[in-house]
Design a protein around this motif. Structure first.
Motif, PDB file in Angstrom:
ATOM      1  N   PHE A 104       0.850  -1.191   0.000  1.00  0.00           N
ATOM      2  CA  PHE A 104       0.000   0.000   0.000  1.00  0.00           C
ATOM      3  C   PHE A 104       0.882   1.235   0.000  1.00  0.00           C
ATOM      4  O   PHE A 104       1.953   1.248   0.611  1.00  0.00           O
ATOM      5  CB  PHE A 104      -0.925   0.017   1.217  1.00  0.00           C
ATOM      6  N   VAL A 105       0.415   2.287  -0.665  1.00  0.00           N
ATOM      7  CA  VAL A 105       1.068   3.588  -0.611  1.00  0.00           C
ATOM      8  C   VAL A 105      -0.014   4.631  -0.373  1.00  0.00           C
ATOM      9  O   VAL A 105      -1.105   4.546  -0.935  1.00  0.00           O
ATOM     10  CB  VAL A 105       1.880   3.888  -1.892  1.00  0.00           C
ATOM     11  N   LYS A 106       0.285   5.586   0.501  1.00  0.00           N
ATOM     12  CA  LYS A 106      -0.672   6.636   0.809  1.00  0.00           C
ATOM     13  C   LYS A 106      -0.575   7.768  -0.204  1.00  0.00           C
ATOM     14  O   LYS A 106       0.477   8.019  -0.780  1.00  0.00           O
ATOM     15  CB  LYS A 106      -0.407   7.193   2.212  1.00  0.00           C
ATOM     16  N   LYS A 107      -1.675   8.473  -0.382  1.00  0.00           N
ATOM     17  CA  LYS A 107      -1.694   9.657  -1.238  1.00  0.00           C
ATOM     18  C   LYS A 107      -0.575  10.599  -0.814  1.00  0.00           C
ATOM     19  O   LYS A 107      -0.391  10.861   0.371  1.00  0.00           O
ATOM     20  CB  LYS A 107      -3.046  10.362  -1.137  1.00  0.00           C
ATOM     21  N   GLY A 108       0.193  11.066  -1.797  1.00  0.00           N
ATOM     22  CA  GLY A 108       1.311  11.949  -1.525  1.00  0.00           C
ATOM     23  C   GLY A 108       2.626  11.223  -1.342  1.00  0.00           C
ATOM     24  O   GLY A 108       3.695  11.842  -1.369  1.00  0.00           O
ATOM     25  N   GLY A 109       2.563   9.897  -1.167  1.00  0.00           N
ATOM     26  CA  GLY A 109       3.779   9.106  -1.022  1.00  0.00           C
ATOM     27  C   GLY A 109       4.450   8.867  -2.365  1.00  0.00           C
ATOM     28  O   GLY A 109       3.831   9.003  -3.428  1.00  0.00           O
ATOM     29  N   ASN A 110       5.715   8.500  -2.311  1.00  0.00           N
ATOM     30  CA  ASN A 110       6.473   8.199  -3.522  1.00  0.00           C
ATOM     31  C   ASN A 110       6.774   6.716  -3.622  1.00  0.00           C
ATOM     32  O   ASN A 110       7.102   6.073  -2.620  1.00  0.00           O
ATOM     33  CB  ASN A 110       7.803   8.964  -3.547  1.00  0.00           C
TER      34      ASN A 110
END
Length: 193
Positions: A16-22
């Protein structure tokens, strides 16, 4: 928080990656394609669409600053850095039928379709990923040719998440053609969120 994943040859991982993450995808040895696919974290029925991406960007090539879209025309990722400049958004993930059709060796062959499905715990009949580092040449007559990737050891792309997403990435399994320069190797992924 920074996480690191090593994707061994002919395998896949998910995260999973959060919004704003790279999401930073690195070709460790050079010449290796990474199939990049994603779903909206809130709804797995919304997923990365190369067709919509082509439609909105009005191009069959990705470049720095381009956005990768979902099948619902919502931004999923922005390509914020690109050290290679050659990626494919035309070809589906390799699968047994493709290996049988082109190389007559599909039985037991690892495939990106199976590997991404397994990593994401899905059963999608087809996946149309962003094929990072895949070097596709399109001639004036419309014919398509896959050439050896231009990526060198350590080359990478940086994708900024525009929504919370569940990502699946495979180190492509094709060794029979120029797709991975004839030999499959590993991909490194960093997630910063």
């Amino acid at each position: 928080m920074k996480r690191e994943y090593i994707i061994e040859p002919c395998t896949a991982t998910s995260f999973f990656v959060k919004k704003g993450g790279n999401v930073i995808v690195e070709d460790m040895n050079g010449g290796q394609v990474a199939d990049f696919f994603a779903e909206a974290a809130e709804n797995g029925d919304e997923f990365l669409s190369t067709g919509v991406t082509i439609d909105v960007n009005r191009s069959i090539k990705l470049k720095k600053g381009d956005v990768i879209y979902s099948d619902r025309y919502r931004p999923m990722f922005t390509l914020v850095a690109d050290y290679v400049g050659a990626h494919d958004i035309l070809h589906p993930s390799c699968r047994r039928e493709m290996y049988d059709f082109f190389y007559n060796d599909g039985a037991g062959h690892p495939t990106c379709l199976d590997n991404i499905n397994r990593a994401m715990k899905r059963r999608r009949p087809e996946i149309r990923p962003v094929n990072l580092f895949m070097n596709t040449e399109i001639a004036a007559d419309g014919s398509v040719k896959v050439l050896a990737p231009k990526s060198l050891p350590g080359d990478r792309v940086v994708l900024r998440a525009e929504m919370d997403a569940f990502v699946g990435i495979s180190a492509c399994s094709v060794h029979e053609s120029a797709c991975n320069d004839g030999e499959c190797s590993s991909i490194k992924v960093y997630v910063e969120d």
